[in-house]
Design a protein around this motif. Sequence first.
Motif, short mmCIF file in Angstrom:
data_model
loop_
_atom_site.label_atom_id
_atom_site.label_comp_id
_atom_site.label_asym_id
_atom_site.label_seq_id
_atom_site.Cartn_x
_atom_site.Cartn_y
_atom_site.Cartn_z
N SER A 54 6.93 70.40 5.72
CA SER A 54 7.72 70.67 4.52
C SER A 54 9.22 70.50 4.81
CB SER A 54 7.43 72.07 3.99
OG SER A 54 7.81 73.06 4.91
N ASP A 55 9.66 70.83 6.03
CA ASP A 55 11.05 70.60 6.40
C ASP A 55 11.37 69.11 6.38
OD1 ASP A 55 11.54 73.29 6.72
OD2 ASP A 55 11.36 73.25 8.92
N LEU A 56 10.46 68.30 6.91
CA LEU A 56 10.66 66.85 6.89
C LEU A 56 10.69 66.33 5.47
CD1 LEU A 56 8.38 65.64 9.84
CD2 LEU A 56 10.86 65.73 9.77
N ASP A 57 9.80 66.83 4.63
CA ASP A 57 9.77 66.40 3.23
C ASP A 57 11.07 66.78 2.51
OD1 ASP A 57 7.27 65.28 3.48
OD2 ASP A 57 6.22 67.06 2.69
N ARG A 58 11.54 68.00 2.74
CA ARG A 58 12.79 68.43 2.12
C ARG A 58 13.97 67.61 2.62
NH1 ARG A 58 12.57 74.60 3.13
NH2 ARG A 58 10.94 73.87 4.43
N GLU A 59 14.00 67.36 3.92
CA GLU A 59 15.08 66.56 4.51
C GLU A 59 15.06 65.14 3.94
OE1 GLU A 59 18.37 65.58 6.83
OE2 GLU A 59 17.52 67.53 6.37
N TRP A 60 13.87 64.55 3.85
CA TRP A 60 13.76 63.20 3.30
C TRP A 60 14.22 63.20 1.84
CZ3 TRP A 60 11.28 61.01 -0.82
CH2 TRP A 60 11.30 59.63 -0.86
N GLN A 61 13.82 64.17 1.06
CA GLN A 61 14.22 64.24 -0.35
C GLN A 61 15.73 64.42 -0.48
OE1 GLN A 61 12.12 63.66 -2.91
NE2 GLN A 61 13.93 63.65 -4.19
N ARG A 62 16.30 65.25 0.38
CA ARG A 62 17.75 65.46 0.35
C ARG A 62 18.50 64.17 0.68
NH1 ARG A 62 21.94 66.28 3.52
NH2 ARG A 62 20.78 66.21 5.46
N ARG A 63 18.05 63.48 1.71
CA ARG A 63 18.70 62.21 2.08
C ARG A 63 18.50 61.16 1.00
NH1 ARG A 63 20.16 61.47 7.78
NH2 ARG A 63 19.69 63.42 8.84
N HIS A 64 17.31 61.13 0.42
CA HIS A 64 17.03 60.18 -0.67
C HIS A 64 17.98 60.44 -1.83
CE1 HIS A 64 14.97 58.87 -4.37
NE2 HIS A 64 14.65 57.82 -3.63
N ASP A 65 18.12 61.67 -2.23
CA ASP A 65 19.02 62.02 -3.33
C ASP A 65 20.47 61.70 -2.98
OD1 ASP A 65 16.81 62.91 -4.71
OD2 ASP A 65 17.18 65.04 -4.30
N GLN A 66 20.86 61.98 -1.75
CA GLN A 66 22.23 61.73 -1.31
C GLN A 66 22.54 60.23 -1.35
OE1 GLN A 66 22.85 62.68 2.81
NE2 GLN A 66 25.07 62.65 2.65
N PHE A 67 21.67 59.41 -0.78
CA PHE A 67 21.92 57.98 -0.76
C PHE A 67 21.80 57.36 -2.15
CE2 PHE A 67 20.77 58.38 3.84
CZ PHE A 67 22.04 58.09 4.31
N HIS A 68 20.95 57.92 -2.98
CA HIS A 68 20.82 57.45 -4.35
C HIS A 68 22.13 57.70 -5.10
CE1 HIS A 68 18.87 56.42 -8.11
NE2 HIS A 68 19.41 57.49 -8.64
N ALA A 69 22.71 58.88 -4.93
CA ALA A 69 23.97 59.22 -5.59
C ALA A 69 25.11 58.34 -5.06
CB ALA A 69 24.31 60.69 -5.38
N ILE A 70 25.14 58.11 -3.76
CA ILE A 70 26.18 57.26 -3.17
C ILE A 70 26.07 55.84 -3.72
CG2 ILE A 70 26.95 56.16 -1.02
CD1 ILE A 70 26.26 58.82 0.39
N GLY A 71 24.86 55.32 -3.78
CA GLY A 71 24.65 53.97 -4.31
C GLY A 71 25.04 53.87 -5.77
N TYR A 72 24.72 54.91 -6.53
CA TYR A 72 25.10 54.93 -7.95
C TYR A 72 26.61 54.90 -8.11
CZ TYR A 72 25.49 56.48 -12.78
OH TYR A 72 25.81 56.57 -14.10
N ARG A 73 27.31 55.73 -7.32
CA ARG A 73 28.78 55.78 -7.39
C ARG A 73 29.39 54.44 -6.98
NH1 ARG A 73 29.40 60.38 -3.86
NH2 ARG A 73 27.87 61.71 -4.79
#
Length: 117
Positions: A54-73
């Motif tokens: 679950s830690d890996l899943d949360r970390e992956w989701q956090r990084r996914h959201d972070q990079f998605h937001a950076i790409g959008y900006r």
Amino acid sequence: MDDKLAQELYSESLQLSNIQLGHSSTANDSSEADIQADDGSLWGSSDEELDKTSDLDREWQRRHDQFHAIGYRDGLIAGKEASAQEGFNIGFKQSVPVGYNRGITRGVTSALYCLPD
């Protein structure tokens, strides 16, 4: 795409977990099908293993959201710059003839003003 990103981020952890799972099944001389339930979950999994997953899943989701937001900006900024440049080019083309005519008019008017009566 998402699977490749997760594999890049967690390839070492996944390899270690595969080695540990492979080692435990060979030590008990049982196949993987014997230790899995009908829903695919492992019977003997501990809370620590679940926490790590679950830690890996949360970390992956956090990084996914972070990079998605950076790409959008980045895309938004690039779009604004391209749009602003295009608007500048159009405005410049439209203002050149007007500026030229105004310069000619002002030059002639200044020359006439400087003439003696």
